[in-house]
Motif scaffolding. Structure first.
Motif, PDB file in Angstrom:
ATOM      1  N   ALA A 287       0.853  -1.200   0.000  1.00 16.29           N
ATOM      2  CA  ALA A 287       0.000   0.000   0.000  1.00 16.29           C
ATOM      3  C   ALA A 287       0.881   1.238   0.000  1.00 16.29           C
ATOM      4  N   ARG A 288       1.338   1.610  -1.196  1.00 13.80           N
ATOM      5  CA  ARG A 288       2.205   2.780  -1.338  1.00 13.80           C
ATOM      6  C   ARG A 288       1.522   3.812  -2.219  1.00 13.80           C
ATOM      7  N   VAL A 289       1.655   5.069  -1.840  1.00 13.36           N
ATOM      8  CA  VAL A 289       1.042   6.168  -2.582  1.00 13.36           C
ATOM      9  C   VAL A 289       2.099   6.860  -3.424  1.00 13.36           C
ATOM     10  N   ALA A 290       1.782   7.084  -4.695  1.00  9.70           N
ATOM     11  CA  ALA A 290       2.687   7.784  -5.611  1.00  9.70           C
ATOM     12  C   ALA A 290       2.363   9.269  -5.608  1.00  9.70           C
ATOM     13  N   PHE A 291       3.418  10.096  -5.553  1.00  4.09           N
ATOM     14  CA  PHE A 291       3.287  11.551  -5.611  1.00  4.09           C
ATOM     15  C   PHE A 291       3.673  12.017  -7.013  1.00  4.09           C
TER      16      PHE A 291
ATOM     17  N   PRO B 107       5.913  22.681  -3.994  1.00  2.00           N
ATOM     18  CA  PRO B 107       5.219  22.227  -5.197  1.00  2.00           C
ATOM     19  C   PRO B 107       3.891  21.545  -4.861  1.00  2.00           C
ATOM     20  N   THR B 108       2.973  21.595  -5.780  1.00  2.91           N
ATOM     21  CA  THR B 108       1.720  20.879  -5.596  1.00  2.91           C
ATOM     22  C   THR B 108       1.811  19.518  -6.264  1.00  2.91           C
ATOM     23  N   LEU B 109       0.960  18.607  -5.807  1.00  2.00           N
ATOM     24  CA  LEU B 109       1.049  17.211  -6.213  1.00  2.00           C
ATOM     25  C   LEU B 109      -0.330  16.656  -6.518  1.00  2.00           C
ATOM     26  N   ARG B 110      -0.327  15.518  -7.194  1.00  4.31           N
ATOM     27  CA  ARG B 110      -1.498  14.659  -7.251  1.00  4.31           C
ATOM     28  C   ARG B 110      -1.108  13.319  -6.635  1.00  4.31           C
ATOM     29  N   LEU B 111      -2.006  12.763  -5.855  1.00  6.19           N
ATOM     30  CA  LEU B 111      -1.736  11.513  -5.165  1.00  6.19           C
ATOM     31  C   LEU B 111      -2.469  10.366  -5.852  1.00  6.19           C
ATOM     32  N   HIS B 112      -1.766   9.230  -5.972  1.00  8.01           N
ATOM     33  CA  HIS B 112      -2.338   8.044  -6.613  1.00  8.01           C
ATOM     34  C   HIS B 112      -1.987   6.817  -5.774  1.00  8.01           C
TER      35      HIS B 112
ATOM     36  N   PRO C  83      11.243   9.110  -0.624  1.00  6.96           N
ATOM     37  CA  PRO C  83      10.110   9.246   0.304  1.00  6.96           C
ATOM     38  C   PRO C  83       9.798  10.707   0.555  1.00  6.96           C
ATOM     39  N   CYS C  84       8.514  11.039   0.507  1.00  2.00           N
ATOM     40  CA  CYS C  84       8.083  12.430   0.664  1.00  2.00           C
ATOM     41  C   CYS C  84       6.876  12.506   1.575  1.00  2.00           C
ATOM     42  N   LEU C  85       6.551  13.726   1.975  1.00  2.00           N
ATOM     43  CA  LEU C  85       5.356  14.005   2.757  1.00  2.00           C
ATOM     44  C   LEU C  85       4.487  14.998   2.015  1.00  2.00           C
ATOM     45  N   ALA C  86       3.179  14.888   2.233  1.00  2.00           N
ATOM     46  CA  ALA C  86       2.246  15.852   1.641  1.00  2.00           C
ATOM     47  C   ALA C  86       1.127  16.142   2.618  1.00  2.00           C
TER      48      ALA C  86
ATOM     49  N   GLY D   4      -5.755  10.814  -7.933  1.00  2.00           N
ATOM     50  CA  GLY D   4      -5.462  12.136  -8.470  1.00  2.00           C
ATOM     51  C   GLY D   4      -5.823  13.267  -7.545  1.00  2.00           C
ATOM     52  N   ALA D   5      -5.963  13.019  -6.256  1.00  2.00           N
ATOM     53  CA  ALA D   5      -6.306  14.077  -5.303  1.00  2.00           C
ATOM     54  C   ALA D   5      -5.181  15.100  -5.225  1.00  2.00           C
ATOM     55  N   HIS D   6      -5.564  16.374  -5.114  1.00  2.00           N
ATOM     56  CA  HIS D   6      -4.581  17.450  -4.981  1.00  2.00           C
ATOM     57  C   HIS D   6      -3.980  17.446  -3.580  1.00  2.00           C
ATOM     58  N   ALA D   7      -2.699  17.733  -3.490  1.00  2.00           N
ATOM     59  CA  ALA D   7      -2.008  17.801  -2.205  1.00  2.00           C
ATOM     60  C   ALA D   7      -0.851  18.776  -2.327  1.00  2.00           C
ATOM     61  N   THR D   8      -0.216  19.067  -1.211  1.00  2.00           N
ATOM     62  CA  THR D   8       0.913  19.984  -1.168  1.00  2.00           C
ATOM     63  C   THR D   8       2.095  19.307  -0.508  1.00  2.00           C
ATOM     64  N   GLN D   9       3.228  19.316  -1.175  1.00  2.00           N
ATOM     65  CA  GLN D   9       4.416  18.692  -0.588  1.00  2.00           C
ATOM     66  C   GLN D   9       4.865  19.465   0.637  1.00  2.00           C
TER      67      GLN D   9
END
Length: 351
Positions: free
Chosen positions: A96-100, A125-130, A156-159, A192-197
Motif C-alpha cells: 500500500a504505497r502512494v505515488a506523488f 510544489p503541488t502534487l497529485r496523489l495516486h 520518500p516524501c510528505l504531503a 489524483g487528489a490534490h495535495a501539497t508537498q
C-alpha cells in the motif's frame, strides 16, 4: 506512578461529554494546542496525551495523530486551517504505497482552505496523489491528513492533503479489529487528489521531530496502562488478599519505572532539541511497552473475569491496549536499540 495531569479544560470536557468525547470536541475547545516537542515542555505535552489515553485509547489514537500532524506542519513550514481535524498517515506497508505526481506550483501556504487543497491555493510544489494508503486512523472523521508517499525518483516524501475533495475515497476495508475498533484505521484510496508537498524528500524521518513524535506514542501507551491500573486500584480498595496486593505491587513497580524513563526522556529531548533522539525514543517506547504488558497481565489476575465481562470501559481498555502496543516493532526495535547501545561510548543505564 506518574498520574497523567488533566488540566481544568480537559476535566471539563470529560465531565461534559463523558464517553462521547470526540476529537472534534477536543479541537473546538482548543485542547489540541499542546507545547511542541523539544520546546521545553515536552513532559506537559506527554501528560496531555496520557490523560486522553487514560480516558479512551481509540480517541488518543486520533488525538495523537492530529497533534503530531500539527507538530510536523510547524517543523516543515505548513499551517492548518482553523477548526481542521488532522491525521498522520505514514505507515508504509509494501502492498500500500502512494505515488506523488508533481503538478504545478504556487506561493501560498499548504493548507489555507479547510475544504480543499488545490494548485491555486497550495504552496509549491503541488502534487497529485495516486494509490491506496493503509492504516488510516480516523479517516471518516478528519478533514486533512499528513500523508507519506514516493515521488517519481523513488524518494520518500510528505504531503498535506484535504480529504474533502474529489479523488479521495474512504473505504470500509482493511480494519476488522475488536481492539481499537473506535480508531477505524481503514484504507483510503487516492485517485489524483490534490495535495501539497511538505519539506524536501526524506524530511519526514530526517527531521529531529521524527523521534520526538515516536517517543510521544509511549506516553499514549503509558496513559492506557495507567487507566487500567486506576480501575484495579478502585476495585481493590481495602483488600487484604495477599495475591491481589501482590498484583497491585507489580503494577506499581511497572508504572513507576516507565514514568521515570518518560520524565528522563522528556528532559533529554528538551535539553538536546536538535540532537538525534532515536535511542532515547526507542528506549522509552520499549520500557513503556514492557510496563504496559505487565499491567495488562496483573490487572486481569487481580480482578478476575467480572470486570472484563461487566465493566465496558475496563473491558474495552484491556482489548484496546494490546492492539495499540503492536505499533511497536517488538524484537526488531530491541535489536535496533541493541545496535545503538553497542555504538555508544557509555551505556545509558550507568548511574
Amino acid at each position: 506512578m506518574l498520574a497523567p495531569v488533566t488540566d481544568d479544560l480537559f476535566e471539563r470536557l470529560q465531565k461534559q461529554y463523558g464517553h462521547d468525547l470526540t476529537l472534534a470536541a477536543l479541537v473546538e475547545a482548543g485542547a489540541d494546542r499542546l507545547p511542541l516537542p523539544g520546546a521545553g515542555e515536552t513532559l506537559k505535552r506527554w501528560r496531555a496525551l496520557a490523560a486522553v489515553a487514560a480516558h479512551d485509547l481509540s480517541l488518543v489514537k486520533l488525538f495523537e495523530g492530529h497533534t503530531d500532524a500539527l507538530a510536523i506542519l510547524a517543523e516543515l513550514g505548513g499551517d492548518a486551517p482553523d477548526g481542521s481535524l488532522w491525521a498522520t498517515w505514514c505507515a508504509e506497508p509494501p502492498d500500500a504505497r502512494v505515488a506523488f505526481e508533481a503538478h504545478g506550483s504556487s506561493s501560498r501556504s499548504p493548507a489555507t482552505s479547510a475544504s480543499s487543497l488545490s494548485p491555486t491555493d497550495a504552496a509549491s510544489p503541488t502534487l497529485r496523489l495516486h494509490g491506496t494508503k493503509a492504516w488510516c486512523s480516523g479517516a471518516a472523521s478528519v478533514t486533512h491528513a499528513v500523508v507519506s508517499g514516493w515521488n517519481a525518483a523513488g524518494e520518500p516524501c510528505l504531503a498535506a492533503v484535504s480529504l474533502q475533495q474529489p479523488g479521495v475515497t474512504v473505504t470500509e476495508q482493511g480494519w476488522h479489529a475488536v481492539g481499537m475498533a473506535g480508531s477505524a484505521s481503514v484504507d483510503v484510496r487516492f485517485d489524483g487528489a490534490h495535495a501539497t508537498q511538505l519539506g524536501q524528500p526524506g524530511d519526514y524521518t530526517r527531521r529531529t521531530g521524527f523521534w520526538h513524535g515516536g517517543a510521544g506514542i509511549a506516553a499514549c501507551w503509558y496513559g492506557g496502562a495507567w487507566g487500567i491500573a486506576r480501575t484495579v486500584h478502585e476495585r481493590s480498595g481495602g483488600s487484604k488478599a495477599p495475591h491481589q496486593l501482590a498484583h497491585l505491587g507489580a503494577i506499581d513497580v511497572a508504572l513507576a519505572g516507565a514514568a521515570a524513563v518518560l520524565r528522563e526522556s522528556a528532559e533529554w529531548i528538551d535539553t538536546h532539541r536538535d540532537a538525534d533522539a532515536q535511542a532515547v525514543a526507542m528506549r522509552a517506547r520499549l520500557v513503556v511497552e514492557h510496563a504496559a504488558e505487565e499491567v495488562i497481565h496483573h490487572a486481569g489476575r487481580a480482578l478476575g473475569a467480572g470486570p472484563l465481562c461487566r465493566d465496558a470501559r475496563f473491558a474495552r481498555a484491556m482489548a484496546d491496549l494490546p492492539v495499540f502496543l503492536r505499533q511497536s516493532h517488538a524484537e526488531r526495535d530491541l535489536a535496533s536499540l541493541g545496535a545503538l547501545a553497542l555504538e555508544s561510548k557509555a551505556a545509558s543505564w550507568m548511574l
